[in-house]
Design an enzyme around this catalytic site. Structure first.
Site, PDB file in Angstrom:
ATOM      1  N   GLY A  66       0.816  -1.205   0.000  1.00  0.00           N
ATOM      2  CA  GLY A  66       0.000   0.000   0.000  1.00  0.00           C
ATOM      3  C   GLY A  66       0.852   1.258   0.000  1.00  0.00           C
ATOM      4  N   GLY A 114      -0.037  -5.599   0.757  1.00  0.00           N
ATOM      5  CA  GLY A 114      -1.265  -5.530  -0.024  1.00  0.00           C
ATOM      6  C   GLY A 114      -1.224  -6.354  -1.286  1.00  0.00           C
ATOM      7  N   GLU A 137       5.382  -6.377   7.705  1.00  0.00           N
ATOM      8  CA  GLU A 137       4.773  -5.297   8.470  1.00  0.00           C
ATOM      9  C   GLU A 137       5.401  -5.053   9.841  1.00  0.00           C
ATOM     10  OE1 GLU A 137       2.027  -6.464   5.291  1.00  0.00           O
ATOM     11  OE2 GLU A 137       3.152  -7.594   6.786  1.00  0.00           O
ATOM     12  N   ASP A 145      -1.666  -7.826   7.743  1.00  0.00           N
ATOM     13  CA  ASP A 145      -3.087  -7.571   7.499  1.00  0.00           C
ATOM     14  C   ASP A 145      -3.489  -8.137   6.141  1.00  0.00           C
ATOM     15  OD1 ASP A 145      -1.689  -5.655   5.997  1.00  0.00           O
ATOM     16  OD2 ASP A 145      -3.255  -4.150   6.227  1.00  0.00           O
TER      17      ASP A 145
END
Length: 359
Positions: A66, A114, A137, A145
Site C-alpha cells: 500500500g 497488499g 509489516e 493484514d
C-alpha cells in the site's frame, strides 16, 4: 493522456486486470482498490467473463503493498484516510476469496503486503523464478493484514509464525510450501497462460455426487482455469522452508515472543540464530500483536472474521507511535534505525495489546 492505474479488458471470456503503477511497483491506492472492486462486481454478473486474471505492469513485481507515505501522514497528523482505505482494501480481499468465478493471479516479482491481499486469496495462484513474497509489516510498526493473519495461521507447522515475526521474503517453492501459491511457471510464460485462459469457459464446478460446490477458492480451483494452470506448471527450483521445519516448528511454538527469540538464539542452526537477530530488530509492539493475531486467526471460523480483527488492529496501531516511526526509518528518512516505543519486549504493557484487540 495518462493510463489508468488499473487496466481492465475482456477478451473472449477472459477478464484481465493489470495493476498499472510500475514506477511504484504497482503499490495500491484507494483509486485502484475502488476500480478493482467495481470491475470484479460487474464481471461477476457478466456472461461475457468466465475467468479473471490479475497481474502487474512492469518487470519489478505484481504489487509492493500500500501507500506507506499516506499511512505515515495519517499516523503523524491524526488523519483517517488510512481507515477508509483499509476498510475498502479488506473488502476487496474478501471479494477475491469468495468470488463466484475463477481468479488466476500472476505473482511475478515483488509481492508484498497488499500485494499478498490481491493475490494469495485467489483461486489459482502462480509464482515465477522472480517471485519474492513477504509480509514485512512488523518492520514498520504494523501487523500482517489483508488477510495475512489468516493465511499465515494456516501455513504448515510454524512456517506462518516464522514469516510473520521475521517479515522475511520467500521465493517460489517456499511460497507453495507455505500455502501462499499453487503453481510455478517461468516468467516468460505469461503470454502462454493468457492464450490458454482466453476462450476458456469455466462452468460452475460440481462435486462427485453432482451437487454444486460453494463459491470460493476450493470450488474455483476445480474449474477449467485451474486445470489450464496446472497443465502449464513445472516444478520450481528447491526452496529452504521444508528443510528448516526441524527448527522452525520447535522454536516458534507458543505465545511468548521473548521465549521464541530465546529458543532461536540457543538453537544450533545458524539459520535459527540469524532469525533470532532479525526478529529482535522489529517493533516489540508489532511482534506481540502479530503473534497474538496469527494465533487468534487459527481459531476464527473464517477469513472474514480475521479481516474484521485485522481492521481493529490496524486502527489501533495507526494511533501508536511505532507505525509513524517505522515508516520514517524505512521509507521517509531511510536511516533504517527506528526508535521503537517501547524499545524492548520486557517493557511491553499487556494492557496496550489487549486494547488493540478490543478495538
Amino acid at each position: 493522456m495518462s493510463e489508468p492505474p488499473v487496466i481492465a479488458r475482456v477478451t473472449d471470456g477472459l477478464g484481465r486486470l493489470t495493476l498499472n503503477r510500475p514506477a511504484a511497483i504497482n503499490a495500491l491506492t484507494a483509486e485502484m482498490v475502488g476500480i478493482l472492486r467495481r470491475t470484479l462486481a460487474d464481471w461477476a454478473e457478466s456472461d461475457t467473463v468466465h475467468t479473471v486474471l490479475i497481474d502487474g505492469a512492469g518487470p519489478r513485481g505484481l504489487c509492493a503493498g500500500g501507500d506507506l507515505r499516506a499511512m505515515h501522514a495519517d499516523a503523524v497528523s491524526g488523519g483517517t484516510g488510512s481507515l477508509d482505505f483499509w476498510a475498502e482494501e479488506y473488502r476487496l480481499n474478501a471479494d477475491i476469496a469468495t468470488y463466484p468465478k475463477p481468479i488466476v493471479t500472476w505473482m511475478d516479482g515483488l509481492v508484498m503486503g497488499g500485494g499478498i491481499g490481491v493475490s494469495a486469496h485467489a483461486s489459482v495462484r502462480i509464482v515465477t523464478e522472480r517471485s519474492r513474497l513477504a509480509m514485512p509489516e512488523v518492520g514498520i510498526g504494523f501487523h500482517p493484514d489483508v488477510g495475512g493473519s489468516w493465511l499465515l495461521a494456516h501455513a504448515p507447522g510454524e512456517i506462518g509464525t516464522h514469516l510473520a515475526l521475521t517479515g522475511g521474503s520467500i521465493g517460489a517453492a517456499d511460497a507453495i510450501t507455505a500455502g501462499l501459491a499453487d503453481h510455478f511457471m517461468a516468467a516468460d510464460r505469461l503470454s502462454d497462460l493468457v492464450k490458454a485462459l482466453t476462450g476458456t469457459k469455466s462452468p460452475a464446478p460440481t462435486a462427485c455426487d453432482g451437487t454444486a460446490l460453494p463459491a470460493g477458492r476450493d470450488a474455483a480451483t476445480e474449474s477449467r482455469a485451474g486445470q489450464v494452470a496446472a497443465s502449464l506448471a513445472v516444478k520450481p527450483p528447491p526452496g529452504v522452508l521444508d528443510a528448516a521445519r526441524t527448527w522452525i516448528d520447535e522454536c516458534y511454538a507458543g505465545d511468548d515472543v521473548e521465549a521464541i527469540i530465546d529458543r532461536l538464539a540457543r538453537h544450533p542452526s545458524p539459520d535459527a540464530q540469524a532469525a533470532a537477530k532479525e526478529v529482535a530488530t522489529k517493533s516489540p509492539t508489532s511482534l506481540v500483536v502479530a503473534l497474538r493475531s496469527v494465533r487468534s486467526a487459527s481459531r476464527l471460523p473464517g477469513l472474514q472474521e480475521a479481516l474484521d480483527q485485522e481492521y481493529r488492529l490496524s486502527a489501533a496501531l495507526l494511533r501508536l507511535p511505532d507505525l509513524a516511526e517505522g515508516i520514517r526509518a524505512q521509507i521517509i528518512d531511510k536511516d533504517r534505525r527506528p526508535r521503537w516505543q517501547p524499545s524492548t519486549l520486557a517493557e511491553m504493557d499487556p494492557a496496550v495489546v489487549d486494547a488493540c484487540f478490543a478495538g
